[in-house]
Design an enzyme around this catalytic site. Sequence first.
Site, PDB file in Angstrom:
ATOM      1  N   HIS A  64      71.479 -62.944 -41.176  1.00  0.00           N
ATOM      2  CA  HIS A  64      70.623 -62.442 -42.248  1.00  0.00           C
ATOM      3  C   HIS A  64      69.864 -61.182 -41.844  1.00  0.00           C
ATOM      4  O   HIS A  64      69.835 -60.194 -42.583  1.00  0.00           O
ATOM      5  CB  HIS A  64      69.616 -63.519 -42.671  1.00  0.00           C
ATOM      6  CG  HIS A  64      70.204 -64.625 -43.473  1.00  0.00           C
ATOM      7  ND1 HIS A  64      70.594 -64.469 -44.781  1.00  0.00           N
ATOM      8  CD2 HIS A  64      70.462 -65.925 -43.161  1.00  0.00           C
ATOM      9  CE1 HIS A  64      71.059 -65.615 -45.241  1.00  0.00           C
ATOM     10  NE2 HIS A  64      70.994 -66.512 -44.281  1.00  0.00           N
ATOM     11  N   HIS A  74      67.671 -67.095 -52.673  1.00  0.00           N
ATOM     12  CA  HIS A  74      69.035 -67.089 -53.201  1.00  0.00           C
ATOM     13  C   HIS A  74      69.150 -66.172 -54.419  1.00  0.00           C
ATOM     14  O   HIS A  74      70.190 -65.535 -54.619  1.00  0.00           O
ATOM     15  CB  HIS A  74      69.464 -68.500 -53.565  1.00  0.00           C
ATOM     16  CG  HIS A  74      69.831 -69.331 -52.381  1.00  0.00           C
ATOM     17  ND1 HIS A  74      69.867 -70.717 -52.403  1.00  0.00           N
ATOM     18  CD2 HIS A  74      70.179 -68.978 -51.108  1.00  0.00           C
ATOM     19  CE1 HIS A  74      70.223 -71.170 -51.208  1.00  0.00           C
ATOM     20  NE2 HIS A  74      70.410 -70.136 -50.408  1.00  0.00           N
TER      21      HIS A  74
END
Length: 404
Positions: free
Chosen positions: A381, A252
């Site tokens: 992703h 993150h």
Amino acid sequence: MTPGPENAPGFWLDTPEHRTWLAEDARKQFAFFRTALRPEGGFHTLEWNGTPRPDPLQELHCTTRMIHSYALAELCGVGGAEMVEHGMRYLAEGHRDGEGWAWGVEGQTPVDRRRMGYGHVFVLLAASSAHLAGHEDAPALIDAATEVLEQHFWEDGPGLIGPDFGPDWQPLDAYRGMNANMHGAEALMAAFEATGREDYLEKAGSILWFFLGLKAPAYGYRIPEHYFTDWTVDAEHDGDPMFRPAGTTPGHSLEFARLLLQHWDLAGRPDSGAPETARKLVERALADGWAEAGGLHYTVSLGGAPLLRDRYWWPVTEGIGALASLIKLERREEDEIWYRKLWSFAAEHFIDHERGGWYPGLDAAGQPTETQFKGKPDIYHALQATLYPLAPGLSRQGTTLPAL
């Protein structure tokens, strides 16, 4: 299969061999996940070999990420309109549940009617990308998602996305989280690019300032994930192992670094210190997260010690995106070393070169395995890891996307 000329001087981003390899992996991903289309509505989760998994449940973030990803396919010139239309229809006929969108649907029936901030920001992302790809229903969906986010999720005081709700719009608990806000910043910037409305960019900036301007420096450029109602850090929280794991998540930090640079670029590159902050986030995440055997630990403590040592594909993809952004701004050898290391590890361990798509996780020996994630869970992703380096700027939207 190497993702670039192994011993070539300079930077892979500048070499035709690497750029060709990136484009080919993107095309393979698009081809593999096209089989996810579920004729009766929505999308299958796929096994490693591309066959549908038997689970009938479709979650909101999965549907919206497929719409977003195939909007990018359309923008890259490889065709995604059919997949976008299919997903948009399922948002309207499956997930739409009164005012808002249900988290989990089986067929046309909402079975998990929670209103999750994490899911609703992905509705805005999907709508914004679909709008850029020319879908006629996308502007209305942008407006609908914006209205729900502003009326229910956005907290004006802190300038952040707040609690999750039940179907009656009563808060589920006192929890406040970083993850929904990070993807909220992503979606708000996409909405700005799709509409030109400055309020989207301002809200994204508010989120970025709280987590990266205030919290990250106070914690050694690790970003706390979990918060109490008053937005003080809940350092002891240990909830859902996928969405609310204990500690902080290096992946993150890498994702947030890239988003910070995107916002800085969209805002006209003000003298805000954003590149320096992004670099500190990237360097800390890689130092904390890189495992001895390669790959990134899923979580570490707020002091940097490994907690959950599972190695998933998506933190590696986010590291690639963050490093590509830094390299575009300034050619530094240390960034290139990490960029090549991440791509080489992904090519050896995560990418299915024969069938397309990426494996979700690795066992202790570095072989593909299924633990938290089953099958090949999404295209989102890994696709972006191939497209960010190819795009000439710091954004993935609009005319900046490469032709594949």
